[in-house]
Design a protein around this motif. Structure first.
Motif, PDB file in Angstrom:
ATOM      1  N   ALA A 199       0.833  -1.213   0.000  1.00 11.29           N
ATOM      2  CA  ALA A 199       0.000   0.000   0.000  1.00 11.29           C
ATOM      3  C   ALA A 199       0.860   1.253   0.000  1.00 11.29           C
ATOM      4  CB  ALA A 199      -0.926  -0.013   1.217  1.00 11.29           C
ATOM      5  N   ASP A 200       1.972   1.197   0.718  1.00 14.77           N
ATOM      6  CA  ASP A 200       2.892   2.350   0.748  1.00 14.77           C
ATOM      7  C   ASP A 200       3.466   2.612  -0.642  1.00 14.77           C
ATOM      8  OD1 ASP A 200       2.488   2.706   3.445  1.00 14.77           O
ATOM      9  OD2 ASP A 200       4.289   1.594   4.055  1.00 14.77           O
ATOM     10  N   CYS A 201       3.804   1.541  -1.355  1.00 13.89           N
ATOM     11  CA  CYS A 201       4.337   1.693  -2.718  1.00 13.89           C
ATOM     12  C   CYS A 201       3.286   2.320  -3.634  1.00 13.89           C
ATOM     13  CB  CYS A 201       4.780   0.342  -3.272  1.00 13.89           C
ATOM     14  SG  CYS A 201       6.225  -0.363  -2.435  1.00 13.89           S
ATOM     15  N   ILE A 202       2.053   1.830  -3.537  1.00 14.89           N
ATOM     16  CA  ILE A 202       0.976   2.347  -4.384  1.00 14.89           C
ATOM     17  C   ILE A 202       0.745   3.828  -4.106  1.00 14.89           C
ATOM     18  CG2 ILE A 202      -1.489   2.176  -4.917  1.00 14.89           C
ATOM     19  CD1 ILE A 202      -1.241  -0.845  -4.240  1.00 14.89           C
ATOM     20  N   SER A 203       0.830   4.213  -2.832  1.00 25.25           N
ATOM     21  CA  SER A 203       0.564   5.609  -2.454  1.00 25.25           C
ATOM     22  C   SER A 203       1.587   6.576  -3.036  1.00 25.25           C
ATOM     23  CB  SER A 203       0.546   5.746  -0.928  1.00 25.25           C
ATOM     24  OG  SER A 203       1.845   5.570  -0.382  1.00 25.25           O
ATOM     25  N   LYS A 204       2.730   6.057  -3.477  1.00 22.49           N
ATOM     26  CA  LYS A 204       3.781   6.919  -4.039  1.00 22.49           C
ATOM     27  C   LYS A 204       3.540   7.246  -5.518  1.00 22.49           C
ATOM     28  CE  LYS A 204       7.333   5.374  -0.798  1.00 22.49           C
ATOM     29  NZ  LYS A 204       8.602   4.632  -0.611  1.00 22.49           N
ATOM     30  N   ILE A 205       2.560   6.593  -6.115  1.00 22.34           N
ATOM     31  CA  ILE A 205       2.244   6.867  -7.522  1.00 22.34           C
ATOM     32  C   ILE A 205       1.451   8.164  -7.589  1.00 22.34           C
ATOM     33  CG2 ILE A 205       1.093   6.020  -9.594  1.00 22.34           C
ATOM     34  CD1 ILE A 205       1.488   3.165  -8.479  1.00 22.34           C
ATOM     35  N   GLN A 206       2.030   9.189  -8.184  1.00 22.34           N
ATOM     36  CA  GLN A 206       1.426  10.525  -8.161  1.00 22.34           C
ATOM     37  C   GLN A 206       0.364  10.714  -9.240  1.00 22.34           C
ATOM     38  OE1 GLN A 206       4.660  13.346  -8.294  1.00 22.34           O
ATOM     39  NE2 GLN A 206       5.358  12.844  -6.223  1.00 22.34           N
ATOM     40  N   ASN A 207       0.618  10.232 -10.437  1.00 26.83           N
ATOM     41  CA  ASN A 207      -0.331  10.412 -11.542  1.00 26.83           C
ATOM     42  C   ASN A 207      -0.627   9.054 -12.170  1.00 26.83           C
ATOM     43  OD1 ASN A 207      -0.439  13.406 -11.523  1.00 26.83           O
ATOM     44  ND2 ASN A 207       1.734  13.210 -12.066  1.00 26.83           N
ATOM     45  N   GLN A 217      -6.335  -4.953 -11.184  1.00 27.13           N
ATOM     46  CA  GLN A 217      -7.109  -6.134 -11.565  1.00 27.13           C
ATOM     47  C   GLN A 217      -6.404  -7.413 -11.119  1.00 27.13           C
ATOM     48  OE1 GLN A 217      -7.999  -5.933 -15.755  1.00 27.13           O
ATOM     49  NE2 GLN A 217      -8.885  -3.878 -15.602  1.00 27.13           N
ATOM     50  N   LYS A 218      -5.109  -7.400 -11.230  1.00 26.37           N
ATOM     51  CA  LYS A 218      -4.319  -8.564 -10.804  1.00 26.37           C
ATOM     52  C   LYS A 218      -4.441  -8.765  -9.299  1.00 26.37           C
ATOM     53  CE  LYS A 218       0.452 -10.291 -10.691  1.00 26.37           C
ATOM     54  NZ  LYS A 218       1.858 -10.037 -11.084  1.00 26.37           N
ATOM     55  N   TRP A 219      -4.397  -7.658  -8.545  1.00 27.83           N
ATOM     56  CA  TRP A 219      -4.418  -7.742  -7.084  1.00 27.83           C
ATOM     57  C   TRP A 219      -5.829  -7.872  -6.525  1.00 27.83           C
ATOM     58  CZ3 TRP A 219      -1.302  -2.611  -7.329  1.00 27.83           C
ATOM     59  CH2 TRP A 219       0.028  -2.887  -7.716  1.00 27.83           C
ATOM     60  N   GLY A 220      -6.815  -7.489  -7.318  1.00 26.61           N
ATOM     61  CA  GLY A 220      -8.184  -7.533  -6.830  1.00 26.61           C
ATOM     62  C   GLY A 220      -8.503  -6.417  -5.862  1.00 26.61           C
ATOM     63  N   ILE A 221      -7.870  -5.255  -6.056  1.00 31.29           N
ATOM     64  CA  ILE A 221      -8.129  -4.096  -5.209  1.00 31.29           C
ATOM     65  C   ILE A 221      -8.368  -2.888  -6.102  1.00 31.29           C
ATOM     66  CG2 ILE A 221      -6.620  -4.970  -3.383  1.00 31.29           C
ATOM     67  CD1 ILE A 221      -4.621  -2.728  -4.212  1.00 31.29           C
ATOM     68  N   THR A 222      -8.820  -1.798  -5.460  1.00 30.33           N
ATOM     69  CA  THR A 222      -8.977  -0.531  -6.176  1.00 30.33           C
ATOM     70  C   THR A 222      -8.083   0.501  -5.528  1.00 30.33           C
ATOM     71  OG1 THR A 222     -11.278  -1.051  -6.694  1.00 30.33           O
ATOM     72  CG2 THR A 222     -10.600   1.250  -6.886  1.00 30.33           C
ATOM     73  N   TYR A 223      -7.351   1.261  -6.357  1.00 33.03           N
ATOM     74  CA  TYR A 223      -6.444   2.265  -5.831  1.00 33.03           C
ATOM     75  C   TYR A 223      -7.182   3.231  -4.905  1.00 33.03           C
ATOM     76  CZ  TYR A 223      -3.130   6.148  -5.729  1.00 33.03           C
ATOM     77  OH  TYR A 223      -2.269   7.141  -5.326  1.00 33.03           O
ATOM     78  N   GLY A 224      -6.595   3.413  -3.703  1.00 34.42           N
ATOM     79  CA  GLY A 224      -7.168   4.343  -2.737  1.00 34.42           C
ATOM     80  C   GLY A 224      -8.189   3.700  -1.828  1.00 34.42           C
ATOM     81  N   SER A 225      -8.488   2.415  -2.080  1.00 36.76           N
ATOM     82  CA  SER A 225      -9.492   1.758  -1.244  1.00 36.76           C
ATOM     83  C   SER A 225      -8.875   1.216   0.029  1.00 36.76           C
ATOM     84  CB  SER A 225     -10.119   0.606  -2.000  1.00 36.76           C
ATOM     85  OG  SER A 225      -9.164  -0.389  -2.316  1.00 36.76           O
TER      86      SER A 225
END
Length: 225
Positions: A199-207, A217-225
């Motif tokens: 989650a920390d890695c995902i949060s670093k994606i700015q745009n 889709q691979k992880w079965g999650i939605t960004y920011g959820s």
């Protein structure tokens, strides 16, 4: 004409004197280096190669040049607290030369012959460190960023998650696409069941773009959820 002959003779004499000095220093410094290896005093080789004479010899002799390279890798491994270093257990100049040149050859086999399994097996068997691999990429790969990413993916597929993460970080340093870097870092963390780190890695994606959506889709999650 006599003056020209005198100058030629003088130059020849100076060359012979320099060659004699080099020969004397070469055997002297080679013997010192060999003693350090036999005694496993590897740390002493770091200041050894800070001496002007040792540097000059390494610039003119292939075996000493390889030792100097290995010492540079060893120094980086020390700085990163790597448990098993390139020089560990080596006691001769020939052994050092074989270890370094073989690792370089294995990288070339990966790049030019697509020998993926051979590379991973060799890294695992010889316990090559990340600083060692990074040095090989820096000095021997034409497409450094692409090579770093390729090796990171091999580590991920092989379950070497720590090494995969480290190589992705190097890929980032080499100018890799930030979104790809953090998506792949997150993927490594998911596979290692380190969900908070992912989650920390995902949060670093700015745009975020469509790339992140593919990983979601691979992880079965939605960004920011």
């Amino acid at each position: 004409m006599d003056k020209i002959k005198e100058e030629i003779e003088k130059d020849k004499q100076e060359i012979e004197e320099r060659q004699a000095v080099f020969k004397r220093d070469y055997y002297k410094y080679r013997k010192i280096a060999e003693q350090y290896l036999v005694q496993e005093s590897y740390s002493d080789l770091v200041p050894f190669f800070e001496q002007e004479a040792a540097i000059k010899i390494s610039q003119l002799d292939n075996t000493m040049a390889v030792l100097r390279i290995a010492v540079s890798i060893y120094q980086m491994e020390q700085e990163e607290n790597v448990p098993i270093k390139i020089l560990d257990g080596l006691h001769t100049l020939e052994e050092v030369e074989q270890v370094y040149l073989t690792s370089k050859f294995i990288l070339w086999r990966l790049l030019f012959c697509d020998e993926k399994k051979e590379f991973i097996d060799y890294v695992a068997d010889k316990q090559l460190s990340i600083p060692h691999i990074k040095y090989l990429i820096h000095t021997s790969a034409f497409e450094k960023a692409d090579t770093a990413f390729q090796i990171a993916m091999l580590f991920k597929e092989g379950g070497y998650f720590g090494k995969a993460f480290a190589m992705l970080n190097y890929f980032n340093e080499l100018g890799g696409d930030p979104e790809l870097v953090y998506c792949e870092m997150a993927d490594v963390c998911f596979q290692a069941r380190q969900y908070k780190a992912a989650a920390d890695c995902i949060s670093k994606i700015q745009n975020p773009s469509g790339l992140l959506n593919q990983y979601e889709q691979k992880w079965g999650i939605t960004y920011g959820s």
